[in-house]
Design an enzyme around this catalytic site. Structure first.
Site, PDB file in Angstrom:
ATOM      1  N   SER A 541       0.756  -1.167   0.091  1.00  0.00           N
ATOM      2  CA  SER A 541      -0.111  -0.043   0.037  1.00  0.00           C
ATOM      3  C   SER A 541       1.064   1.337   0.166  1.00  0.00           C
ATOM      4  O   SER A 541       2.451   1.554   0.406  1.00  0.00           O
ATOM      5  CB  SER A 541      -1.025  -0.136   1.393  1.00  0.00           C
ATOM      6  N   TYR A 554      -3.961  -0.597   9.673  1.00  0.00           N
ATOM      7  CA  TYR A 554      -4.367  -0.769   8.825  1.00  0.00           C
ATOM      8  C   TYR A 554      -2.650  -0.002   7.739  1.00  0.00           C
ATOM      9  O   TYR A 554      -1.653  -0.814   7.257  1.00  0.00           O
ATOM     10  CB  TYR A 554      -5.217   0.354   7.492  1.00  0.00           C
TER      11      TYR A 554
END
Ligand code: ZN
Length: 657
Positions: A541, A554
Site C-alpha cells: 500500500s 491498516y
C-alpha cells in the site's frame, strides 16, 4: 446406448449440412462414443460453384474440432473429385496429403480437413459417422477380439483389420472392405480403432451407430463385462501436496518445461492403480493409437520418472531406427502416472491438456477393465502405436515454433480473488497461460471464472486449517505451486488512535499480517520445488511509505507485512524464491469503494469524482488491471533478477517520492 435423436430439435437445422451439424453434436454428447475432438463426421452434397456449375463437395469435420460444439463453419468443404483420385494413388506422404487436402478446399478459409478425408470420400453414402466407441474397443482389444466382433454383427458390418489412419487406411479400405459393402451393410468395424456407419440421411447414419454400439454393450453385459463393480472407497493420506509437488518437479525436469499434474482419486481409479496385475494390463498400450499423443504409449507405474524417460528414449530410438532424420527433441516425460498412494495422475502442458489426458485415460481404464473381464486385454503391437505417435511428432515438427504463453504449465494462487485487484490478478495470470487458484470468503469465488485453468475455493485466510486445505486442493488440481499473490486485506473505517478498539486492531493484523505469515509458511516447501523457481508478490500500500492519519491499524499492518517480505527475500533466496511488492494507491474499481463513498470523498476535496480519481502527479486513473499487470510482470522474466523490490502504482505521489 439410446438414440438421442429428437425430430423437433432436428427440424431447427436446415439442409444437409444443418442435419450434419445436429447429428454430429448428438454423437459428441456421449463421451463413450467420442472424446475431445475424437471421431469425425461428413456429408456429401452438390453445390453450384462461382460459375453456377454443380460441384460435388464433401463437408468434413475440421481437424481438431469438437463434435460436441461443432457448427457449420467447423466443417471443411472439400471437392470430392480430387479426393477420389488421391485415394487411387500408390503412395502419398503425409506432407503431400496435407497440401493436397488444402488445395482441394472449396473455401481456402475453411479449417484443415480431418486426415480421414479420403476414407470419408470413398464411402458411397451421403452421411458418414465415425466414432471410437468404448464398448467396441473393449471387445476388439481382447484375445480373439475379431471373432467376437464377427459373432456379434454377422453380415451386418464389414470388419477391417487395423491399418494406420490417413492415406494407408483409405487405400486399404478402397481395395478391400469397400467392395464388400452391400445394400444391407450398416457399417464398418475398424479393429483396435472404432466404428464407421453411413446412410442417406443424418438420422439413418447416426441411428445405425447407436444400434451397433448398443449391440456391443449388450454383448459385454451378457458376459458380465459391462457394469463395472465400483470398489469401496479407500482412505488416502490427507496430506499429499509435497509428494505431488516433488513428482511434478521430476516430471517437469524430464519434459524440459513446467508441467501440470491433475489427480484422479475416485474409488475406481485408486483400485485400478492398486491392482496386482497392473504391470500386465496397463503396460500394453492405448485402446486406440489415436490417444497416444495425449497419453503416451504406456503410463508410468510408481514415481521413477527418470527411469521412464530413459526407457522412452530407448523405445523411440529403437522404433525410429533407420530413419534418415531421427526425431531430434522428444519430450520423454510420461503423461499418465499410476501410483498406489496417489491414484491416477494426468500430466499436461497446461490445464486443458491435463483435463483431456485425464478424460482419455479415465475411459482407457474402463475399456481395459471390461476387456479384462471379457478374457484379457490385448492392445496393438508397439510398432503400430509408434507409427501414429511418430506421425504426430512429425506433424509437431512442421508446426511453427513459439507462441507459448509465458506461464504455461505453471500454477498461481491469489488470495482475496473474488473482486478488485485480486480478481484482476487472476485474469492477468490466466491470460498468460497459468493455472490459477482464487481464494475468497465470498461463495461467488467458485464461479468467478469459467475456465479449466481456474479453481475457485472459499477460504477464510485467518483459519490455518482452511489455508492448508486450500494448498492441498491446489496440489491435487494442478500438482504444486509456482506463484503466490498475497492480496486479501481489510481496511477498517478511519479512526484516530485514541478511539481505536483493540479488537479492530487485532482483526486488521489478523487478516493483513498474520494470515499472510500462515500462507508463506505453508507455501515455502511448494515454491521451493517450482520448476522455474518460486515467486511471491505482496499487494502492499502507499500507506507503507506514506501513512495517513486515522489509518493506524491498516498502515501498521501493511508496514509490518512489508518488513516480513524483506525477511522472506533474505531467507528464501537460497531456494531461488523471489518476493516483490507493489504499493498501489487510490484504486477505485475495488469492492472497498462504492459510488457514494467516491462522491463523498470527492466532495470533501471540493473536486468532481473524475478529478478526484486522478488526484495524482500524472493525473491518471489507476485501475485494478494496472496493478494486476504489474503483479504478473513481477512473476515473469522481467523481474528474474529482482527480489525485495517495491514498486509504487499510484500515478505519482509527492509524499512517496
Ligand atoms: Zn478414428
Amino acid at each position: 446406448m439410446r438414440s438421442l435423436w429428437d425430430d423437433r430439435e432436428a427440424r431447427a437445422h436446415d439442409g444437409p449440412l444443418g442435419q450434419r451439424v445436429y447429428a454430429s453434436r448428438l454423437l459428441g454428447r456421449d463421451p463413450s462414443l467420442v472424446l475431445h475432438g475424437g471421431g469425425n463426421t461428413s456429408v456429401k452434397v452438390v453445390e453450384p460453384d462461382i460459375f453456377g456449375e454443380p460441384e460435388r463437395l464433401l463437408y468434413l469435420k475440421g481437424s481438431g474440432r469438437d463434435l460436441r460444439t461443432i457448427d457449420a463453419d467447423g466443417f471443411a468443404p472439400v471437392r470430392l473429385a480430387p479426393l477420389l483420385r488421391l485415394a487411387g494413388l500408390e503412395v502419398l506422404s503425409d506432407v503431400d496429403m496435407g497440401r493436397e487436402l488444402r488445395k482441394a478446399l472449396a473455401d481456402p478459409a475453411a479449417p484443415q480437413p480431418s486426415v480421414e478425408a479420403l476414407l470419408h470420400a470413398s464411402i458411397p453414402a451421403a452421411f458418414v459417422d465415425h466414432s471410437h466407441a468404448d464398448a467396441v474397443l473393449a471387445i476388439s482389444n481382447t484375445e480373439g477380439g475379431e471373432a467376437r466382433i464377427r459373432e456379434i454383427y454377422g453380415d451386418d458390418v464389414v470388419v477391417m483389420s487395423y491399418v494406420m489412419p490417413g492415406f494407408r487406411l483409405a487405400k486399404a479400405f478402397v481395395e478391400g472392405p469397400a467392395r464388400q459393402i452391400g445394400a444391407d451393410t450398416l457399417g464398418v468395424v475398424l479393429l483396435h480403432h472404432g466404428v464407421i456407419t453411413f446412410g442417406e440421411s443424418a438420422r439413418e447414419s447416426y441411428e445405425r451407430m447407436i444400434a451397433l454400439v448398443d449391440r456391443a454393450e449388450a454383448y459385454l453385459d451378457r458376459r458380465g463385462a459391462w457394469v463395472l463393480a465400483v470398489p469401496q472407497p479407500v482412505p488416502l493420506p490427507g496430506n499429499q501436496r509435497l509428494e505431488l509437488a516433488r513428482l511434478r518437479a521430476d516430471l517437469s525436469r524430464a519434459a524440459g518445461r513446467p508441467m501440470l499434474v491433475r489427480s484422479h482419486q475416485g474409488p475406481l481409479e485408486i483400485a485400478f492403480a492398486r491392482r496386482d496385475d497392473l504391470a500386465e494390463i496397463a503396460q500394453q498400450g492405448p485402446v486406440t493409437p489415436d490417444h497416444v499423443i495425449r497419453t503416451k504409449r504406456v503410463p508410468l507405474l510408481g514415481r521413477d520418472v527418470e527411469g521412464y524417460a530413459l526407457a522412452y528414449r530407448g523405445y523411440v530410438q529403437e522404433m525410429a531406427a533407420g530413419d534418415a532424420e531421427p526425431l531430434a527433441e522428444v519430450d520423454p516425460a510420461p503423461r499418465v502416472v499410476l501410483d498406489p498412494e496417489l491414484g491416477f495422475l494426468a500430466v499436461g502442458t497446461d490445464a486443458e491438456d491435463a483435463v483431456v489426458t485425464g478424460d482419455l485415460y479415465r475411459h482407457t481404464i474402463e475399456v481395459i477393465l471390461r476387456a479384462t473381464a471379457l478374457g484379457g486385454y490385448r492392445a496393438l503391437p508397439a510398432r503400430d502405436v509408434f507409427e501414429v505417435e511418430y506421425w504426430y511428432l512429425e506433424q509437431a515438427k512442421l508446426r511453427r515454433p513459439g507462441g507459448d504463453p509465458e506461464f504455461r504449465g505453471e500454477v498461481a494462487l491469489v488470495t482475496g480473488a473474488a473482486s478488485g485487484i485480486g480478481k484482476a490478478c487472476v485474469a492477468s495470470l490466466l491470460e498468460r497461460g497459468a493455472a490459477v487458484v482464487g481464494l475468497d470468503l465470498q461463495a461467488s469465488i467458485e464461479t468467478t471464472f469459467d475456465d479449466p485453468a481456474y479453481l475457485g475455493l472459499v477460504c477464510d485466510v485467518t483459519d490455518e486449517a482452511q489455508v492448508e486445505a486450500a494448498f492441498e486442493r491446489t496440489a491435487r488440481a494442478f500438482g504444486g505451486l509456482d506463484m503466490l499473490v498475497l492480496n486479501a486485506g481489510i481496511f477498517p473505517p478511519a479512526k484516530p488512535i485514541v478511539e481505536l478498539e483493540p479488537a479492530t486492531w487485532r482483526r486488521v493484523m489478523g487478516v493483513n499480517l498474520d494470515a499472510n505469515l500462515t500462507f508463506l509458511r505453508h507455501a515455502h516447501p511448494l515454491l521451493a520445488l517450482a520448476p522455474h523457481r518460486g515467486r511471491v508478490v505482496v499487494i502492499g500500500s502507499k500507506n507503507v511509505p506514506a501513512p495517513g492519519p486515522g489509518a493506524a491499524a491498516y498502515s501498521a499492518s501493511k508496514a509490518a507485512m512489508n518488513q516480513l517480505a524483506r525477511i522472506v527475500a533474505l531467507e528464501w533466496s537460497r531456494d531461488g524464491i523471489r518476493i516483490n511488492s507493489v504499493h498501489p494507491d487510490a484504486v477505485f474499481d475495488t469492492a472497498l469503494w462504492t459510488e457514494e463513498l467516491l462522491a463523498s470523498r470527492a466532495k470533501h476535496y471540493g473536486m468532481t469524482v473524475e478529478a478526484y480519481k486522478r488526484k495524482n502527479l500524472l493525473r491518471v486513473e489507476v485501475t485494478s488491471h494496472h496493478v494486476a499487470e504489474m503483479v504478473a510482470a513481477m512473476c515473469g522474466s522481467l523481474f528474474a533478477c529482482t527480489t525485495a523490490g517495491q514498486v509504487p502504482i499510484d500515478g505519482g505521489n509527492e509524499r512517496v517520492i
